[in-house]
Design a protein around this motif. Structure first.
Motif: not given
Ligand SMILES: Cc1cc2nc3c(=O)[nH]c(=O)nc-3n(C[C@H](O)[C@H](O)[C@H](O)COP(=O)(O)OP(=O)(O)OC[C@H]3O[C@@H](n4cnc5c(N)ncnc54)[C@H](O)[C@@H]3O)c2cc1C
Ligand SMILES: Cc1cc2nc3c(=O)[nH]c(=O)nc-3n(C[C@H](O)[C@H](O)[C@H](O)COP(=O)(O)OP(=O)(O)OC[C@H]3O[C@@H](n4cnc5c(N)ncnc54)[C@H](O)[C@@H]3O)c2cc1C
Ligand SMILES: Cc1cc2nc3c(=O)[nH]c(=O)nc-3n(C[C@H](O)[C@H](O)[C@H](O)COP(=O)(O)O)c2cc1C
Ligand SMILES: Cc1cc2nc3c(=O)[nH]c(=O)nc-3n(C[C@H](O)[C@H](O)[C@H](O)COP(=O)(O)O)c2cc1C
Ligand code: FES
Ligand code: FES
Lengths: 283, 267, 283, 267
Positions: B249, B234, B224, B251, B227
């Motif tokens: 995603r 990600c 990630t 994250c 993040g």
């Protein structure tokens, strides 16, 4: 009435998520008035490339994200209204495989309520790999700009985003400006490779001096063409270097991935002119 | 407390080596207060552009330093080496809490929690939450060897049964999660299985849950870079509720997702 | 007999001082057998540019050294003999304002005892500022190579050093190879600017992924053309990335300024093929 | 001991704050042994490509840690901030000794040594060498204020006379080197004047020496990206012995040069 150049601080394409993710990090001002460039949108949805999409390298990142996006229709139906409600000044980045796709994107966006402006992505670091219209010569970029300009109202800004390639940037900037671009975004991720040789684009502080060279070169050659510096902006000093070199604004990309509050802080710092006795924030 | 993560300057208030891991206790104004089990934090390692993600192992509402959070860190490369070496008093930029937490059952059902290595960290606060809701909690912690096993001592308060697995048999039952998860699901009679660990562990858990007719919630650990949902770096291939393949995603739409939704073969 | 590509590890132009300064850092092997590219030599002495010549940026350096050198005559009289005595394999980098200057440099070097090979610098990051022959199109570089090749024996390597510009590197490499270059040095400092906008070149780890992309691109398009990777090599991993992407050798520049033992360590590590059980040194 | 510098992994064995400076004592196998007064060392600051240069303030042939060297550091930017923060035990890459040292007179002449701020550091070992050769040594240490004045206490052993100058008059004589250097040269009846400090100080010293008919040796501090002669990034404009203008490398042909050879106006 001709279009105004946005800025002085903008969120660079592809580095602001869907826009919503920035809200918790946008400080008291919130997202209102934020000049945000969306991730590049295509007509059809794209899942993006396989992982690993991003690798860390000294001073930056290499990415091959592959323009993941939900497609224009879904964007208009769901993401745009939210952004408009939040007061974001939405600059939609568009990418296509053909000139016709760019024109169609621009046409549909011209009537969508709340679109502040457009940015044409004509300098991606791996156009072939991403299946985009390939810009080999400056006039290719200019013809995309012209096609888009025809579809998009003249009073709203149209940005042409070019690669930071010093040997072509002047020609590219001149041609795109003549084709109707309000300002030239000088800078994109620089064509690069992952450690295994896979193509990608290099971004972040590592490339700041490369895009800065291009901005200064355009300023010297074409003082009347507005530019927006993009590449490695991460603090007031790096932003001011672009403004001092002649840029009207800066875009912030990778720095947001490192510290999501970067744009909020830069907006606060750069909205007032520097003064001798208030030290500026640097990082 | 408003929703959503914050980005703050944290401070290391305690650092302790435990077996193969480094336990860091950090202040991070606003983060512990917002935490839910399964969230992670992104830390800045000096000289590195990408962020480093860590499960939150526990939060303390108050300590001598105010609210704090703990992370359990394994040194992998230069980023974790730098972070793990930070002494008490060091400042570290922290973003969090990030990601979708574990979904909690509405009813007092039977739950099995399976964690591999440091990734068992988020299961401890989860066990507490489940216990508070009256769920029956079984916990399995697994690792290659004893040094990489998170101590399950404190979990015994929240868990009805604790199973310890090590691949080398140095402590507990010899074997891996894949070897034992079928049994564990059966023995615990789990309605929901929660898991955190590398992809292959999660895959095994999701499969075992599915064949036992249980729900699974897996905390996926994919790289990630930011993040925070900003970079789309990600990718997590899933099947949507509508049966359509999507890439989300990890994250933001993750890291915790339903195990039966992950397209494991595409990871 | 055609010329052999040097390597696998070379000292990049302008980053090895006069050569002598490396001796204390060259380990047991000393300078013997070291493939060293000199700083670029011009016919007449050049003092170089004013200070500050070098600035540090994230992951690298920006430099505008301005090719300081004592001129060819002084080099031949004083520096070359010392290097030859020390056993260095001297590759002389040459730079000129005109094709004629390149040819004259090559002609005089062809008869100087002990010159192992030549490297033509045809991709400096600020040719205009440095008063060098401007290479706007790949055929400009190729004509320099052809002019030099006519003056320099075919059995000694002639390297053409090109900018890491992915949109032109294939054409440039093909043209220079056809014009007689033994191998293409893919990489030079990338055109960049100092914080105040002054032109310079960006070097160091920050640019490794940029040159790597170019090496991989040439390998894919022109598998028969030997390349030498140059840009950001600083440890075995970064060197191997180039070799794995198809380069026959690497050149080390900025890393020597950071740690003068870099080349000695890389020569020791890369002379033997990697083996599964001996961990390699990385930094 | 072979000639020339070495590049080694050093270790911080002592660190001490003294006034506005940080004094670091480092092991650096081979460097102290080769040191001559006026040499400098280049240190690696984490995350920085360019090297950071520091005068060697003293060497000890033996200590509990073997031979060591001391540097006096003023924090300027991120490189010195990192270096000055290194604790005992930290490893630091060191290259040295670098540069041409101060030339020593053959005869037992009269010498004046003038140093500004931390740059007075190399004058202390120089004073000892000169004293060993029977020279008469006068020392002047100068600084903006007391906090930035190197203590001249230990120099009193080697120096016949010590003058202390501060710009703010907080200790010693009020004023700058430029204000007093004419007097100092006269009073010390110097045959040779040695100086280290910023360019304007060196220029003033060189001019005063020249008008008094004395030689001067100045240690120039120009940015030295590598410090080892490799990059040509440290231009120092001089007049050669042949009267021809040249640009030499400050790190290799300098940092110590004859004061009357520097083209100060071009610096
Ligand atoms: C949601 C989540 C939670 C995590 N929780 C923990 C935890 O509680 N304890 C712990 O020790 N580790 C945890 N990790 C893994 C941790 O983030 C990586 O070990 C760390 O990023 C490696 O950084 P490095 O610089 O030491 O390693 P390097 O290998 O040098 O890193 C190079 C790059 O790869 C990325 N990377 C490498 N390995 C991983 C990995 N396994 N996961 C994600 N990114 C990776 C790094 O972030 C960096 O960008 C977690 C990862 C994720 C995604
Ligand atoms: C021969 C020599 C001896 C020196 N001795 C000492 C000493 O004993 N004690 C001490 O405190 N300092 C000394 N300096 C100055 C010291 O090298 C700089 O203060 C330091 O490099 C600044 O690094 P920074 O990252 O903290 O500052 P920054 O300003 O962030 O540095 C940015 C860049 O500029 C360079 N730079 C900035 N200021 C100077 C300067 N004055 N001289 C050279 N390079 C500079 C840095 O090396 C770096 O490349 C010496 C310099 C030289 C050339
Ligand atoms: C993860 C990531 C995704 C990006 N996506 C896009 C995109 O969709 N369209 C685009 O024009 N540029 C995209 N870019 C390029 C950035 O907008 C920006 O031009 C570039 O990264 C340089 O600026 P920076 O150094 O501030 O990141 C992306 C960059 C990154 C790092
Ligand atoms: C201080 C400095 C001086 C250089 N001088 C020359 C030169 O004279 N001729 C040349 O072709 N390249 C010159 N270069 C470019 C390097 O040879 C090399 O191509 C470039 O720096 C990229 O490699 P690196 O990242 O390993 O430094 C110079 C680079 C630096 C940093
Ligand atoms: S890590 Fe950046 S969007 Fe998930
Ligand atoms: S600092 Fe590199 S040559 Fe002097």
């Amino acid at each position: 009435m001709s279009a105004q150049v946005p800025g002085p601080v903008m969120v660079a394409a592809g580095c602001g998520g869907t826009g919503r993710e920035l809200e918790p990090f946008s400080g008291h001002a919130g997202l209102a008035g934020l000049d945000l460039v969306t991730r590049s949108l295509t007509l059809d949805p794209r899942p993006g490339g396989p992982g690993p999409r991003v690798a860390e390298v000294p001073g930056g990142l290499v990415n091959a994200v592959g323009l993941p996006n939900p497609g224009l229709g879904h964007f208009l139906a769901t993401e745009l209204p939210w952004l408009v409600r939040a007061g974001v000044r939405v600059h939609v980045s568009i990418a296509g495989a053909t000139m016709g796709e760019y024109a169609e994107l621009a046409g549909r966006l011209s009537t969508a309520p709340g679109v502040a402006g457009l940015e044409v992505n004509v300098g991606a670091p791996d156009e072939a790999g991403a299946g985009l219209f390939e810009v080999r010569e400056p006039y290719h970029a200019a013809s995309v700009v012209a096609a888009v300009r025809r579809e998009f109202p003249a009073d709203r800004p149209l940005l042409a985003k070019l690669r930071p390639d010093v040997s072509r940037i002047v020609e590219g900037a001149r041609a795109c400006h003549e084709a109707g671009a309000t300002a030239i975004v000088v800078g994109n991720a620089v064509p690069a490779a992952f450690a295994d040789g896979r193509p990608g684009g290099l971004s972040g502080p590592a490339i700041a001096t490369i895009a800065l060279r291009c901005v200064a070169t355009v300023r010297d050659a074409l003082p009347a063409v507005p530019t927006i510096g993009c590449g490695g902006v991460h603090d007031v000093t790096s932003a001011r270097a672009y403004l001092d070199a002649g840029a009207s604004a800066v875009q912030v990309g990778t720095a947001l991935l490192h510290d999501p509050t970067t744009v909020a802080r830069l907006r606060a710092s750069l909205s007032t002119p520097p003064s001798a006795d208030t030290p500026e924030e640097t990082a | 407390m408003p929703d959503g993560p914050v980005h703050v300057q944290g401070e290391v208030v305690a650092t302790k080596r435990v077996g193969g891991y480094r336990h860091l206790t950090l202040t991070a104004p606003g983060v512990p207060e917002r935490f839910r089990a399964g969230n992670f934090v992104a830390l800045t390692a000096d000289g590195h552009v990408a962020r480093r993600a860590f499960w939150v192992h526990r939060v303390r509402a108050s300590s001598a330093f105010g609210p704090t959070l703990d992370v359990v860190m394994e040194t992998r490369g230069s980023g974790t080496a730098w972070l793990a070496a930070q002494p008490v008093g060091a400042k570290v930029a922290i973003t969090g809490p990030l990601g979708r937490p574990f979904a909690l059952p509405k009813d007092a059902v039977s739950c099995l929690l399976v964690g591999e290595g440091y990734a068992a960290a988020p299961l401890f606060p989860l066990a507490e939450r489940l216990r508070e809701r009256g769920c029956s909690v079984s916990l399995a912690v697994s690792a290659p060897d004893e040094a990489h096993l998170l101590s399950a001592l404190e979990a015994r308060r929240s868990a009805r049964a604790v199973t310890v697995l090590t691949a080398d048999g140095s402590v507990g039952v010899r074997g891996t999660v894949a070897d034992h998860v079928g049994d564990l699901v059966g023995r615990s009679d789990a309605d929901v299985v929660y898991a955190a660990g590398p992809h292959h562990v999660l895959h095994a858990v999701a499969a075992a849950a599915e064949s036992a007719g249980a729900w699974s919630q897996v905390a996926v650990e994919s790289p990630t870079p930011c993040g925070t949902g900003l970079c789309h770096g990600c990718p997590l291939p899933v099947v949507g509720e509508d049966g359509v393949d999507r890439v989300v995603r990890a994250c933001t739409e993750g890291p915790v997702v339903r195990g039966d939704r992950v397209r494991w073969a595409s990871l």
